[in-house]
Write a protein that holds these residues in place. Structure first.
Motif, PDB file in Angstrom:
ATOM      1  N   UNK A 134      -1.294 -19.245 -26.067  1.00  0.00           N
ATOM      2  CA  UNK A 134      -1.428 -18.664 -24.672  1.00  0.00           C
ATOM      3  C   UNK A 134      -0.640 -18.142 -23.287  1.00  0.00           C
ATOM      4  N   UNK A 135       0.045 -17.193 -24.326  1.00  0.00           N
ATOM      5  CA  UNK A 135       1.763 -16.360 -23.423  1.00  0.00           C
ATOM      6  C   UNK A 135       0.623 -14.922 -23.845  1.00  0.00           C
ATOM      7  N   UNK A 136       1.085 -14.926 -22.415  1.00  0.00           N
ATOM      8  CA  UNK A 136       0.010 -13.232 -22.119  1.00  0.00           C
ATOM      9  C   UNK A 136       1.134 -11.965 -21.727  1.00  0.00           C
ATOM     10  N   UNK A 137       1.413 -11.089 -21.568  1.00  0.00           N
ATOM     11  CA  UNK A 137       2.438  -9.849 -21.185  1.00  0.00           C
ATOM     12  C   UNK A 137       0.954  -9.244 -20.294  1.00  0.00           C
ATOM     13  N   UNK A 138       1.781  -9.672 -18.790  1.00  0.00           N
ATOM     14  CA  UNK A 138       2.004  -8.286 -18.248  1.00  0.00           C
ATOM     15  C   UNK A 138       2.939  -7.447 -17.653  1.00  0.00           C
ATOM     16  N   UNK A 139       2.227  -5.694 -18.357  1.00  0.00           N
ATOM     17  CA  UNK A 139       2.673  -5.141 -17.878  1.00  0.00           C
ATOM     18  C   UNK A 139       2.288  -4.471 -16.590  1.00  0.00           C
ATOM     19  N   UNK A 140       3.913  -4.574 -15.582  1.00  0.00           N
ATOM     20  CA  UNK A 140       3.526  -4.252 -14.068  1.00  0.00           C
ATOM     21  C   UNK A 140       3.914  -5.078 -13.341  1.00  0.00           C
ATOM     22  N   UNK A 169      10.516 -12.121 -17.354  1.00  0.00           N
ATOM     23  CA  UNK A 169      10.536 -10.753 -16.822  1.00  0.00           C
ATOM     24  C   UNK A 169      11.433 -10.074 -17.589  1.00  0.00           C
ATOM     25  N   UNK A 170      10.949  -9.116 -18.545  1.00  0.00           N
ATOM     26  CA  UNK A 170      11.942  -8.609 -19.703  1.00  0.00           C
ATOM     27  C   UNK A 170      11.209  -6.848 -19.395  1.00  0.00           C
ATOM     28  N   UNK A 171      12.100  -6.255 -20.460  1.00  0.00           N
ATOM     29  CA  UNK A 171      11.496  -4.659 -19.991  1.00  0.00           C
ATOM     30  C   UNK A 171      10.401  -4.807 -20.398  1.00  0.00           C
ATOM     31  N   UNK A 172       9.676  -3.535 -20.693  1.00  0.00           N
ATOM     32  CA  UNK A 172       8.256  -2.845 -20.855  1.00  0.00           C
ATOM     33  C   UNK A 172       8.097  -3.551 -22.703  1.00  0.00           C
ATOM     34  N   UNK A 173       9.254  -2.642 -23.387  1.00  0.00           N
ATOM     35  CA  UNK A 173       9.172  -2.971 -25.084  1.00  0.00           C
ATOM     36  C   UNK A 173       9.016  -4.028 -25.426  1.00  0.00           C
ATOM     37  N   UNK A 174      10.727  -4.963 -24.051  1.00  0.00           N
ATOM     38  CA  UNK A 174      10.164  -6.757 -24.780  1.00  0.00           C
ATOM     39  C   UNK A 174       9.180  -7.388 -24.591  1.00  0.00           C
ATOM     40  N   UNK A 175       8.492  -7.066 -23.728  1.00  0.00           N
ATOM     41  CA  UNK A 175       7.182  -7.859 -22.882  1.00  0.00           C
ATOM     42  C   UNK A 175       6.444  -7.397 -24.135  1.00  0.00           C
ATOM     43  N   UNK A 215      -2.048  -4.594 -18.959  1.00  0.00           N
ATOM     44  CA  UNK A 215      -1.181  -3.678 -18.757  1.00  0.00           C
ATOM     45  C   UNK A 215      -1.862  -3.240 -17.321  1.00  0.00           C
ATOM     46  N   UNK A 216      -1.150  -3.417 -15.901  1.00  0.00           N
ATOM     47  CA  UNK A 216      -1.573  -3.184 -14.489  1.00  0.00           C
ATOM     48  C   UNK A 216      -0.208  -2.417 -13.971  1.00  0.00           C
ATOM     49  N   UNK A 217      -0.194  -1.505 -14.326  1.00  0.00           N
ATOM     50  CA  UNK A 217       0.549  -0.299 -13.471  1.00  0.00           C
ATOM     51  C   UNK A 217      -0.134   0.885 -13.204  1.00  0.00           C
ATOM     52  N   UNK A 218      -0.105   1.418 -11.891  1.00  0.00           N
ATOM     53  CA  UNK A 218       0.156   2.640 -11.326  1.00  0.00           C
ATOM     54  C   UNK A 218      -0.364   4.099 -12.685  1.00  0.00           C
ATOM     55  N   UNK A 219      -1.771   4.867 -12.498  1.00  0.00           N
ATOM     56  CA  UNK A 219      -2.338   5.478 -13.341  1.00  0.00           C
ATOM     57  C   UNK A 219      -0.893   6.338 -13.652  1.00  0.00           C
ATOM     58  N   UNK A 220      -0.210   7.104 -12.818  1.00  0.00           N
ATOM     59  CA  UNK A 220       0.485   7.640 -12.998  1.00  0.00           C
ATOM     60  C   UNK A 220       1.650   7.490 -14.627  1.00  0.00           C
ATOM     61  N   UNK A 221       2.031   6.645 -14.021  1.00  0.00           N
ATOM     62  CA  UNK A 221       3.173   5.450 -14.465  1.00  0.00           C
ATOM     63  C   UNK A 221       2.650   5.414 -16.159  1.00  0.00           C
ATOM     64  N   UNK A 222       1.427   5.595 -16.626  1.00  0.00           N
ATOM     65  CA  UNK A 222       1.298   5.265 -18.456  1.00  0.00           C
ATOM     66  C   UNK A 222       2.441   6.643 -19.550  1.00  0.00           C
TER      67      UNK A 222
END
Length: 213
Positions: A8-14, A56-62, A71-78
């Motif tokens: 039940x744990x989900x990481x949301x990047x962005x 909330x954590x860093x992207x790598x930690x999450x 993954x829910x970041x603006x496309x250029x941020x990929x």
């Protein structure tokens, strides 16, 4: 939980509009949310943080914290996001909610990737050891939270994936977000939910969505 997802744990990047909306919707269903941010110190106002339902954590930690990563970041941020995720992404389900949005010379919405490759196929090539699903892309971000909360089970959401486990996860997350999943097939077949596709950026009932396909 009874949602059919093992963990039940989900990481949301962005942590923009889409990340916040999905966090709110999934928290309502009892998920534990781990947000991934370039600036975790600024995440104190994110949904669920105040009541210790989310962190909330860093992207790598999450990315390391969960078996399912949205993954829910603006496309250029990929360009910066993928290298931070990749070391932790092997064998995990990646739900791609990004959009390679561009405008043509005529001012029409198109995919920045052109017409030869879907966004889902590109994500799968960037994270080849992961199981990629495409979801939460063709509904305008300002409607995602409102319609998922107030009209749960009415509006449709198209999804696509090559891997059966990834597809099952996407179907369940779409349901738990208040939408009706409609399977478009494989990632290569998911052009309709990309920018410039016939579903983008619109909302449909399940019947209308299928009719548009």
């Amino acid at each position: 939980m009874s949602n059919g997802i093992k963990n039940d744990r989900i990481s949301i990047i962005g942590t923009g509009s889409i990340g916040k909306a999905l966090g709110t919707l999934l928290l309502k269903k009892g998920y534990e949310i781990v947000y991934g941010s370039r600036n975790p110190a600024n995440g104190h106002n994110l949904p669920g943080i105040e009541h210790n339902q989310a962190t909330v954590k860093t992207i790598g930690e999450a990315a390391a914290a969960s078996d399912i990563i949205i993954i829910a970041v603006p496309y250029p941020a990929l360009e910066d996001t993928i290298p931070a995720i990749a070391p932790w992404a092997a064998s995990k389900v990646i739900v791609d909610a990004t959009n390679p949005f561009a405008l043509s010379a005529e001012g029409r919405i198109i995919s920045a990737l052109g017409t030869e490759e879907t966004a889902g196929s590109r994500m799968a090539s960037l994270l080849p050891d992961s199981h990629v699903a495409r979801a939460f892309t063709h509904v305008a971000h300002e409607l995602l939270l409102n319609r998922g909360m107030s009209e749960s089970g009415f509006w449709a959401m198209a999804i696509a994936a090559d891997n059966p486990e990834a597809k099952q996860v996407a179907v369940q997350l779409v349901k738990d977000s208040g939408f009706v999943p409609v399977d478009l097939g494989t990632l290569a077949e998911s052009f309709p939910l990309d920018p410039g596709g016939r579903l983008f950026p619109h909302m449909f009932t399940e019947g209308d969505l299928r009719a548009n396909l």
